[in-house]
Structures are given as structure tokens and as C-alpha cells.
Design a protein around this motif. Structure first.
Motif, PDB file in Angstrom:
ATOM      1  N   GLY A   3       0.157  14.914 -29.976  1.00 38.87           N
ATOM      2  CA  GLY A   3      -0.059  15.984 -30.916  1.00 38.87           C
ATOM      3  C   GLY A   3       1.240  16.563 -31.411  1.00 38.87           C
ATOM      4  O   GLY A   3       2.326  16.117 -31.082  1.00 38.87           O
ATOM      5  N   ARG A   4       1.153  17.602 -32.238  1.00 41.88           N
ATOM      6  CA  ARG A   4       2.327  18.194 -32.851  1.00 41.88           C
ATOM      7  C   ARG A   4       2.886  19.318 -31.992  1.00 41.88           C
ATOM      8  O   ARG A   4       2.146  20.084 -31.390  1.00 41.88           O
ATOM      9  CB  ARG A   4       1.957  18.758 -34.229  1.00 41.88           C
ATOM     10  CG  ARG A   4       1.537  17.681 -35.209  1.00 41.88           C
ATOM     11  CD  ARG A   4       1.236  18.296 -36.554  1.00 41.88           C
ATOM     12  NE  ARG A   4       0.857  17.265 -37.516  1.00 41.88           N
ATOM     13  CZ  ARG A   4       0.526  17.539 -38.777  1.00 41.88           C
ATOM     14  NH1 ARG A   4       0.522  18.792 -39.201  1.00 41.88           N
ATOM     15  NH2 ARG A   4       0.199  16.559 -39.590  1.00 41.88           N
ATOM     16  N   PRO A   5       4.250  19.432 -31.984  1.00 42.96           N
ATOM     17  CA  PRO A   5       4.824  20.533 -31.234  1.00 42.96           C
ATOM     18  C   PRO A   5       4.387  21.871 -31.820  1.00 42.96           C
ATOM     19  O   PRO A   5       4.144  21.993 -33.006  1.00 42.96           O
ATOM     20  CB  PRO A   5       6.337  20.325 -31.394  1.00 42.96           C
ATOM     21  CG  PRO A   5       6.497  18.893 -31.783  1.00 42.96           C
ATOM     22  CD  PRO A   5       5.257  18.548 -32.551  1.00 42.96           C
ATOM     23  N   SER A   6       4.271  22.870 -30.988  1.00 40.89           N
ATOM     24  CA  SER A   6       3.958  24.207 -31.468  1.00 40.89           C
ATOM     25  C   SER A   6       5.025  24.672 -32.437  1.00 40.89           C
ATOM     26  O   SER A   6       6.208  24.382 -32.287  1.00 40.89           O
ATOM     27  CB  SER A   6       3.896  25.175 -30.274  1.00 40.89           C
ATOM     28  OG  SER A   6       3.892  26.504 -30.721  1.00 40.89           O
ATOM     29  N   SER A   7       4.619  25.433 -33.452  1.00 43.87           N
ATOM     30  CA  SER A   7       5.561  25.899 -34.466  1.00 43.87           C
ATOM     31  C   SER A   7       6.565  26.886 -33.892  1.00 43.87           C
ATOM     32  O   SER A   7       7.595  27.152 -34.501  1.00 43.87           O
ATOM     33  CB  SER A   7       4.809  26.541 -35.634  1.00 43.87           C
ATOM     34  OG  SER A   7       4.037  27.644 -35.161  1.00 43.87           O
ATOM     35  N   THR A   8       6.257  27.465 -32.715  1.00 47.17           N
ATOM     36  CA  THR A   8       7.148  28.463 -32.133  1.00 47.17           C
ATOM     37  C   THR A   8       8.033  27.888 -31.036  1.00 47.17           C
ATOM     38  O   THR A   8       8.731  28.632 -30.365  1.00 47.17           O
ATOM     39  CB  THR A   8       6.331  29.630 -31.552  1.00 47.17           C
ATOM     40  OG1 THR A   8       5.449  29.131 -30.534  1.00 47.17           O
ATOM     41  CG2 THR A   8       5.506  30.308 -32.636  1.00 47.17           C
ATOM     42  N   THR A  10      11.062  26.352 -29.058  1.00 51.78           N
ATOM     43  CA  THR A  10      12.511  26.220 -29.126  1.00 51.78           C
ATOM     44  C   THR A  10      12.963  25.492 -27.871  1.00 51.78           C
ATOM     45  O   THR A  10      12.420  25.717 -26.784  1.00 51.78           O
ATOM     46  CB  THR A  10      13.213  27.587 -29.208  1.00 51.78           C
ATOM     47  OG1 THR A  10      12.862  28.374 -28.062  1.00 51.78           O
ATOM     48  CG2 THR A  10      12.809  28.329 -30.480  1.00 51.78           C
ATOM     49  N   ILE A  11      13.947  24.620 -28.029  1.00 52.52           N
ATOM     50  CA  ILE A  11      14.480  23.849 -26.902  1.00 52.52           C
ATOM     51  C   ILE A  11      15.980  24.065 -26.848  1.00 52.52           C
ATOM     52  O   ILE A  11      16.677  23.931 -27.858  1.00 52.52           O
ATOM     53  CB  ILE A  11      14.156  22.354 -27.048  1.00 52.52           C
ATOM     54  CG1 ILE A  11      12.635  22.139 -26.950  1.00 52.52           C
ATOM     55  CG2 ILE A  11      14.874  21.537 -25.962  1.00 52.52           C
ATOM     56  CD1 ILE A  11      12.206  20.706 -27.133  1.00 52.52           C
ATOM     57  N   ARG A  64      21.971  18.229 -16.561  1.00 59.94           N
ATOM     58  CA  ARG A  64      21.638  19.096 -17.693  1.00 59.94           C
ATOM     59  C   ARG A  64      20.152  19.426 -17.673  1.00 59.94           C
ATOM     60  O   ARG A  64      19.321  18.531 -17.624  1.00 59.94           O
ATOM     61  CB  ARG A  64      22.023  18.435 -19.017  1.00 59.94           C
ATOM     62  CG  ARG A  64      23.533  18.415 -19.245  1.00 59.94           C
ATOM     63  CD  ARG A  64      23.901  17.750 -20.567  1.00 59.94           C
ATOM     64  NE  ARG A  64      25.300  17.956 -20.889  1.00 59.94           N
ATOM     65  CZ  ARG A  64      26.304  17.218 -20.411  1.00 59.94           C
ATOM     66  NH1 ARG A  64      26.038  16.225 -19.595  1.00 59.94           N
ATOM     67  NH2 ARG A  64      27.553  17.471 -20.755  1.00 59.94           N
ATOM     68  N   CYS A  65      19.861  20.706 -17.706  1.00 59.16           N
ATOM     69  CA  CYS A  65      18.480  21.177 -17.723  1.00 59.16           C
ATOM     70  C   CYS A  65      18.200  21.828 -19.070  1.00 59.16           C
ATOM     71  O   CYS A  65      18.857  22.808 -19.443  1.00 59.16           O
ATOM     72  CB  CYS A  65      18.235  22.170 -16.593  1.00 59.16           C
ATOM     73  SG  CYS A  65      16.528  22.782 -16.537  1.00 59.16           S
ATOM     74  N   LEU A  66      17.255  21.265 -19.805  1.00 60.42           N
ATOM     75  CA  LEU A  66      16.794  21.844 -21.056  1.00 60.42           C
ATOM     76  C   LEU A  66      15.424  22.457 -20.819  1.00 60.42           C
ATOM     77  O   LEU A  66      14.596  21.890 -20.099  1.00 60.42           O
ATOM     78  CB  LEU A  66      16.685  20.774 -22.148  1.00 60.42           C
ATOM     79  CG  LEU A  66      17.954  19.995 -22.486  1.00 60.42           C
ATOM     80  CD1 LEU A  66      17.632  18.897 -23.497  1.00 60.42           C
ATOM     81  CD2 LEU A  66      19.028  20.906 -23.043  1.00 60.42           C
ATOM     82  N   VAL A  67      15.184  23.588 -21.436  1.00 61.44           N
ATOM     83  CA  VAL A  67      13.873  24.213 -21.328  1.00 61.44           C
ATOM     84  C   VAL A  67      13.279  24.385 -22.713  1.00 61.44           C
ATOM     85  O   VAL A  67      13.988  24.607 -23.697  1.00 61.44           O
ATOM     86  CB  VAL A  67      13.930  25.576 -20.602  1.00 61.44           C
ATOM     87  CG1 VAL A  67      14.376  25.393 -19.160  1.00 61.44           C
ATOM     88  CG2 VAL A  67      14.832  26.562 -21.324  1.00 61.44           C
ATOM     89  N   ASP A  72       8.350  33.751 -25.491  1.00 61.10           N
ATOM     90  CA  ASP A  72       9.287  34.055 -24.407  1.00 61.10           C
ATOM     91  C   ASP A  72       9.007  33.249 -23.142  1.00 61.10           C
ATOM     92  O   ASP A  72       9.751  33.345 -22.169  1.00 61.10           O
ATOM     93  CB  ASP A  72       9.208  35.552 -24.058  1.00 61.10           C
ATOM     94  CG  ASP A  72       9.715  36.444 -25.189  1.00 61.10           C
ATOM     95  OD1 ASP A  72      10.593  35.983 -25.931  1.00 61.10           O
ATOM     96  OD2 ASP A  72       9.214  37.572 -25.318  1.00 61.10           O
ATOM     97  N   ALA A  73       7.935  32.453 -23.154  1.00 63.90           N
ATOM     98  CA  ALA A  73       7.537  31.727 -21.946  1.00 63.90           C
ATOM     99  C   ALA A  73       8.225  30.367 -21.873  1.00 63.90           C
ATOM    100  O   ALA A  73       8.345  29.659 -22.878  1.00 63.90           O
ATOM    101  CB  ALA A  73       6.025  31.540 -21.928  1.00 63.90           C
ATOM    102  N   VAL A  74       8.670  29.993 -20.659  1.00 66.27           N
ATOM    103  CA  VAL A  74       9.194  28.649 -20.417  1.00 66.27           C
ATOM    104  C   VAL A  74       8.002  27.723 -20.265  1.00 66.27           C
ATOM    105  O   VAL A  74       7.260  27.790 -19.290  1.00 66.27           O
ATOM    106  CB  VAL A  74      10.087  28.607 -19.168  1.00 66.27           C
ATOM    107  CG1 VAL A  74      10.529  27.172 -18.879  1.00 66.27           C
ATOM    108  CG2 VAL A  74      11.307  29.502 -19.356  1.00 66.27           C
TER     109      VAL A  74
END
Length: 216
Positions: A3-8, A10-11, A64-67, A72-74
């Protein structure tokens, strides 16, 4: 993980304070991808992220850790690292030259409420781009034998699945090197990160291997 990533979404690299959330997610070991032995990530990883952010100092290179955040939720995390134990198997004089040969996708996890939105794919792409920019040549993940859905997921994203115990052979500044799945119930998923490098399966003396080589 479709599916598509959420529009909100951020990575970005994890920030100090993200350690507990990132490690709690990593413990899920989503889709059959697991950290090398020890199952859950150690508390020391959470402490390192809180101290250094997403670029974690290691004996050789950096983890390297990307979130991924939704609001505001991880919502997800990916942690990559040079294969430290593989590097340590080499003479000390060669180790620095091997840091950028491989990057291992050690943990990739998405929180249950946020699955099916493409966040896993976005995290994987971001991790690959980060590793590529850092000079890494090949990305690999260890997938449990029989985890066919996970294997299909990686194939769709350009990875080649090695057969059990099938070695990966590649060129480094120290010459040709190889690694395999370690015969611990997993198979390797491998992807070339640098332009012009391809993976080809070859038979050498009746034995199959994956060879990373430059196109000519």
C-alpha cells in the motif's frame, strides 16, 4: 507491508530519546527478519541511541537507526550495521577496508496499527540510500528459512535470495571475499547498492554462488 505510505510519514535518523521506542519496535522482528543471535535487541542499543542519536559508534564503522514517524508517534524503525563479527574474523590490518563492503539490515519493524501503509518499504529505501551515500556496496538481510512471504517482499524490492549456505562473493579493497548465512536457519537476501554492480548466480566446480560484479 503493502500500500501507499501515509501522507504524514517522516523518516529520519533517530534522535536522542528515541532509544526505548526504537528498541521496543525492533524486538518485534517483523516479517521473519531477525537480529543475529540474541533475538531481541539489547538494552545497550537504546542507551546508545539516546546518547548518540541514530548514528551509533561501533568497533568498526557505525550502526544507523532510522525511525518513521506518523505525526509524533514512532511508527517504524530500521537498524543497519556493518557485519561486525564477519569483520572480526579477518586479520586486524584488513578490517578497516571491509567496513563498507556490506551493510546488514539487522532490524526492520513497523508497529501493528501502521502496517499496510508502505512504511516498511519506505524505511528500507531510506536505509539503502543512507548506506549508499556512506559508501556501502551491498545490503543484506537474514530471513528465516521458509518465510516465503518475507522473501517475496524482498524480491519485489530488488533483492536476490541466496539458497541455503550459498555463498556471496564480492570484491573489496583487500581482494575477493565471501560470506554466507552461517547455517543457522536463515537465508540471505542481497542487493547491490552502487551503480553498475549486479548480482549473478554462477556454478563454480559444481557449487552455486552469488557473485557481485561490475557490468561490462
Amino acid at each position: 507491508m503493502t500500500g501507499r505510505p501515509s501522507s504524514t510519514i517522516t523518516i529520519a535518523l533517530a534522535a536522542p530519546g528515541d532509544g526505548p521506542s526504537a528498541v521496543a519496535l525492533g524486538a518485534l522482528a517483523v516479517g521473519g527478519l531477525v537480529p543475529a543471535p540474541g533475538a531481541a535487541p539489547p538494552p545497550a542499543l537504546a542507551e546508545a541511541i539516546d546518547a548518540h542519536g541514530g548514528k551509533v559508534p561501533l568497533p568498526y564503522g557505525h550502526g544507523r537507526c532510522l525511525v518513521a514517524r506518523v505525526g509524533d508517534a514512532v511508527a517504524g524503525m530500521v537498524y543497519t550495521t556493518p557485519p561486525i563479527r564477519w569483520i572480526r574474523d579477518h586479520p586486524p590490518a584488513q578490517r578497516a577496508a571491509l567496513v563498507h563492503s556490506l551493510v546488514e539490515i539487522e532490524l526492520l519493524a513497523v508497529a501493528e496499527p501502521h502496517r499496510g501503509q508502505g512504511i516498511g518499504s519506505a524505511l528500507l529505501t531510506a536505509a539503502e540510500e543512507t548506506a549508499r551515500s556512506a559508501g556501502s556496496h551491498l545490503a543484506l538481510a537474514k530471513i528465516r528459512i521458509g518465510a516465503f512471504a518475507t522473501m517475496r517482499w524482498y524480491r519485489k524490492r530488488g533483492y536476490t535470495i541466496a539458497a541455503q549456505q550459498e555463498p556471496l562473493v564480492f570484491r573489496t579493497r583487500a581482494g575477493f571475499e565471501s560470506c554466507d548465512d552461517g547455517s543457522d536457519g536463515h537465508q540471505l537476501a542481497v542487493k547491490a547498492l552502487q551503480p553498475g554492480v549486479v548480482l549473478r548466480r554462477r556454478l563454480e566446480r559444481g557449487t552455486s554462488l552469488l557473485l557481485a560484479e561490475r557490468q561490462t
